[in-house]
Write a protein that holds these residues in place. Structure first.
Motif, short mmCIF file in Angstrom:
data_model
loop_
_atom_site.label_atom_id
_atom_site.label_comp_id
_atom_site.label_asym_id
_atom_site.label_seq_id
_atom_site.Cartn_x
_atom_site.Cartn_y
_atom_site.Cartn_z
N THR A 1 0.64 -1.36 0.09
CA THR A 1 -0.08 0.38 -0.08
C THR A 1 1.22 1.17 -0.18
O THR A 1 2.05 1.59 0.51
CB THR A 1 -0.93 0.13 1.36
N SER B 1 -16.02 -0.07 -1.30
CA SER B 1 -16.08 0.76 0.03
C SER B 1 -14.89 2.10 -0.72
O SER B 1 -15.80 3.16 -0.66
CB SER B 1 -15.44 -0.07 0.73
N ALA B 2 -14.17 2.17 -1.49
CA ALA B 2 -13.47 3.08 -1.71
C ALA B 2 -14.05 3.46 -2.60
O ALA B 2 -13.40 5.07 -2.99
CB ALA B 2 -11.89 2.14 -2.42
N ARG B 3 -14.72 3.22 -3.40
CA ARG B 3 -15.48 4.10 -5.49
C ARG B 3 -16.72 3.77 -5.07
O ARG B 3 -17.20 3.77 -5.88
CB ARG B 3 -15.10 2.98 -5.94
N ASN C 1 -18.14 9.34 -0.65
CA ASN C 1 -19.00 8.08 -0.08
C ASN C 1 -19.92 8.41 0.89
O ASN C 1 -20.65 7.37 1.16
CB ASN C 1 -17.79 7.20 0.16
N GLY D 1 -11.71 7.28 5.49
CA GLY D 1 -12.35 7.01 5.49
C GLY D 1 -14.33 7.36 5.83
O GLY D 1 -14.56 8.52 5.82
N ASN E 1 -0.93 3.98 1.12
CA ASN E 1 -2.06 4.30 1.72
C ASN E 1 -1.14 4.90 3.17
O ASN E 1 -1.28 4.55 4.50
CB ASN E 1 -3.42 3.78 2.11
N LYS F 1 -3.29 4.37 6.86
CA LYS F 1 -2.95 2.84 6.92
C LYS F 1 -1.38 1.80 7.80
O LYS F 1 -1.16 1.85 8.68
CB LYS F 1 -3.36 1.69 6.00
N ASP G 1 -7.53 -5.45 2.83
CA ASP G 1 -8.35 -5.36 1.75
C ASP G 1 -9.70 -4.92 3.29
O ASP G 1 -9.78 -5.56 3.57
CB ASP G 1 -9.15 -5.47 0.58
N PHE H 1 -13.73 10.92 0.11
CA PHE H 1 -14.55 10.10 1.34
C PHE H 1 -15.92 10.98 1.64
O PHE H 1 -16.57 9.82 2.23
CB PHE H 1 -13.37 10.29 2.39
#
Ligand code: IMP
Length: 191
Positions: A7, A84-86, A97, A149, A9, A12, A68, A94
């Protein structure tokens, strides 16, 4: 041992770094000069975690793990789940979403939800998976500014604050990613 976390990210990386505590040396994709987007085309969370770690193993032959995560809302039949991400579309934020979830949940009284993380570890070509789940509920509006998120609308069971109102340490103790990472570390410590 060195392990690549598949990742870039930063949220994370920031969450799992304090948990590792010397169990292994953490590398990230930038460290192995992997700058491409790793495909995540599976229909399941476990499948996506596996796809990411297998991609790194096949291309770099280096021990690695990938995670994930999905937010699974009971009244929405498990949505957004693997999407969830898209959830609000490709390249959505974020906030987009969160807005979509809150709109869909507007007249729904069953607010039960859970976060689920699957970590896929590959050592010498052998894959193992570790799962972490945290149950909670979806609030009617955002609370808190930390985390990332869906954190500002997720309140874990037994708490009256959201993940976005917790310190990193508090979230790590009970969160999906914290629990899955702890299982990974316990496994590695026994090797
Ligand atoms: P990923 O595919 O594991 O990166 O996770 C998919 C999406 O789930 C992310 O883009 C975030 O929107 C959301 N997500 C993942 N982990 C968390 C978390 O710890 N808190 C809140 N949202 C998260």
């Amino acid at each position: 041992m060195e392990l690549v976390f598949a990742t870039n990210n930063l949220h994370k990386i920031k969450e799992i770094s304090p948990l590792i505590n010397g169990s292994f040396r953490l590398l990230i994709l930038n460290d192995i000069k992997c700058f491409e987007e790793i495909p995540e085309t599976s229909e399941t969370i476990a499948g996506n975690a596996s796809q990411k770690s297998q991609y790194i193993w096949k291309k770099f032959s280096i021990n690695c793990f990938a995670d994930d995560t999905g937010l699974e809302i009971e009244a929405l039949n498990g949505e957004p789940g693997v999407y969830s991400a898209r959830y609000a579309g490709e390249k959505c934020s974020f906030q987009d979403n969160i807005d979509k979830v809150l709109a869909k949940m507007q007249n729904i009284t069953n607010r039960k939800a859970r976060f689920r993380t699957v970590i896929s570890l590959i050592i010498d070509g052998n894959e193992l998976q570790f799962e972490g789940i945290v149950n909670g509920s979806i609030l009617a509006e955002k609370k808190g500014v930390d985390g990332f998120g869906y954190d500002p609308i997720f309140q874990p069971e037994g708490y009256d604050i959201t993940f976005a109102e917790m310190t990193l340490e508090e979230k790590n103790k009970i969160s999906h990613r914290g629990l899955a990472t702890q299982k990974l570390i316990d496994f590695l410590n026994k090797l």
